[in-house]
Write an enzyme that holds these catalytic residues in place. Structure first.
Site: not given
Ligand code: ZLM
Ligand code: CA
Ligand code: ZN
Length: 393
Positions: A183-186, A215
């Site tokens: 997953h994106h490290g938003d 994102t």
């Protein structure tokens, strides 16, 4: 006998809190803190604890958590209690404060303790690096990269990574954050959007409409306002289903190599989310334990202070394999870990095969189709290379 000896000339510290592992998000929730117990069981069975300094981490204090989180949010987190009656399964009309209490971020018994223990391990690790008592710190209970200043998100309530990096920034002028969770490290990206002292790099599955959090597009590189020093300091590597070890290693080494050369970090923080492995319940990639571990090996070669965090990982037997292998990479100089699991590892039947490195066929039956063309990966590297022209150490 396992091929693991204490490293000469440097120290590895291992930070965990067994109190964390007994918490439950709910019966069918994918996040199982018990995977930490399984990981440690494998790590200890290999005899690795004799090659590291082992610490039972304390819980982070309210003040430490408030270095990033808003006090409104922390106060609420400290007082909310689990719902006496479960809401309807899909939470059609939830009344969520700070995004707490939905199905992704449920309220459960001991939630505040769980969060503060996760952050305590990460923070203890960061402090060991700052005081030079440790060269590589390991905090598998951390890595909860989606949490925001005043909002829970994606199974994450407290952003232990941000709290730990803020600690590192007291001693190191620049910190490189790398995130190999699927997953994106938003949350980490957003926290450091306006500083040029932290460069964030996330590799992730990207499909804005169908994969959380949506994102992390290639050209999302930090707000490009005129006076934002943090512009260009967010690197995003959006990938498709089925990427292999070979492709991932090539892209990771090329991108991280260029970034280290240009940004010259004083320390590296690596989030090792194990949901990027093949066969993960939520993930989409075809990475094997070897390819995942190669990222840790590559980062270690720079001989910079290094902190390893956990993160996602929803097929516990593979999470345990990856984090045990990566612990062995952190501590071993030349000697290699035995690819056969130790005879007497507890919960041995959980692992299905007695190897640390199951083949894709053993993991999946039939591998997932690889939807990453070499051309696309080259274009990504090209974009990052051009982006780095705006970055200086
Ligand atoms: N629904 N139960 C990664 C965080 C991923 C948001 C779609 C919930 C799940 C998932 C929860 C038992 C890290 C979304 C999903 C169903 C809105 C996500 C509870 C299954 C279950 O069975 C489940 C009732 C639950 C949640 C699947 N949620 C899968 N993917 C993501 C969050 C965290 O690995 O990066 C770091 C630790 N959430 O896709 C929905 C949009 C909630
Ligand atoms: Ca990632
Ligand atoms: Zn994840």
């Amino acid at each position: 006998e396992s091929g693991i000896t204490r490293p000469k000339g440097y120290n590895v510290s291992f930070h965990c809190n067994p109190g964390m592992e007994k918490h439950h998000f709910g019966m069918t929730h994918p996040m199982k803190p018990w995977r930490l117990t399984l990981s440690k069981s494998l790590i200890y069975s290999y005899g690795m604890s004799f090659a590291m300094d082992n610490y039972v981490s304390r819980a982070a204090t309210y003040e430490e958590l408030a270095t990033f989180h808003s006090t409104d949010y922390l106060d609420f987190l400290g007082t909310v209690l689990p719902e006496p009656v479960p809401r309807d399964l899909e939470n059609q009309n939830p009344d969520l404060k700070f995004n707490l209490g939905g199905s992704d971020c449920p309220l459960f018994d001991g939630l505040y303790d769980y969060c503060s223990m996760s952050a305590g391990g990460a923070l203890d690790g960061a402090r060991k690096l700052c005081s030079k008592q440790s060269d590589i710190a390991i905090a598998w209970g951390g890595g909860l990269h989606h949490a925001k200043k005043a909002e829970a998100s994606g199974f994450c309530y407290i952003n232990d990574i941000v709290v730990a990096i803020l600690q590192l920034l007291r001693y190191y002028p620049r910190v490189l954050y790398i995130d190999i969770d699927v997953h994106h490290g938003d949350g980490v990206e957003e926290a450091f959007f306006s500083t040029d002292r932290v460069m964030t790099v996330s590799f992730h599955k990207y499909d804005p409409n169908n994969f959380f959090p949506g994102t992390g597009a290639l050209d999302d590189n930090g707000p490009k306002s005129e006076h934002n020093p943090g512009a260009h300091h967010a690197v995003n590597v959006p990938l498709n289903d089925g990427i292999t070890d070979e492709q991932y290693e090539w892209l990771f080494n090329s991108i991280i190599g260029r970034i280290v050369e240009k940004f010259r970090p004083g320390a590296i923080a690596l989030q090792c989310g194990a949901d990027s492995l093949a066969g993960d319940r939520l993930g989409r990639f075809n990475l094997q334990v070897q390819g995942h571990g190669a990222c840790v090996e590559f980062c270690k070669k720079y001989n910079l202070p290094l902190i390893l965090f956990g993160g996602g990982g929803y097929t516990p037997r593979n999470v345990a394999r990856a984090w045990a292998y990566e612990t062995s990479i952190a501590i071993s100089c030349d000697d290699k870990i035995s690819p056969t699991l130790p005879q007497h590892v507890p919960w041995r039947e959980q692992f299905r095969q007695d190897t640390l490195f199951p083949t894709l066929e053993q993991i999946l039956g039939e591998p997932r189709v690889n939807r990453n063309s070499q051309k696309r990966l080259q274009d990504i590297l090209q974009h990052v290379t051009e982006q780095l022209r705006f970055v200086q150490a």
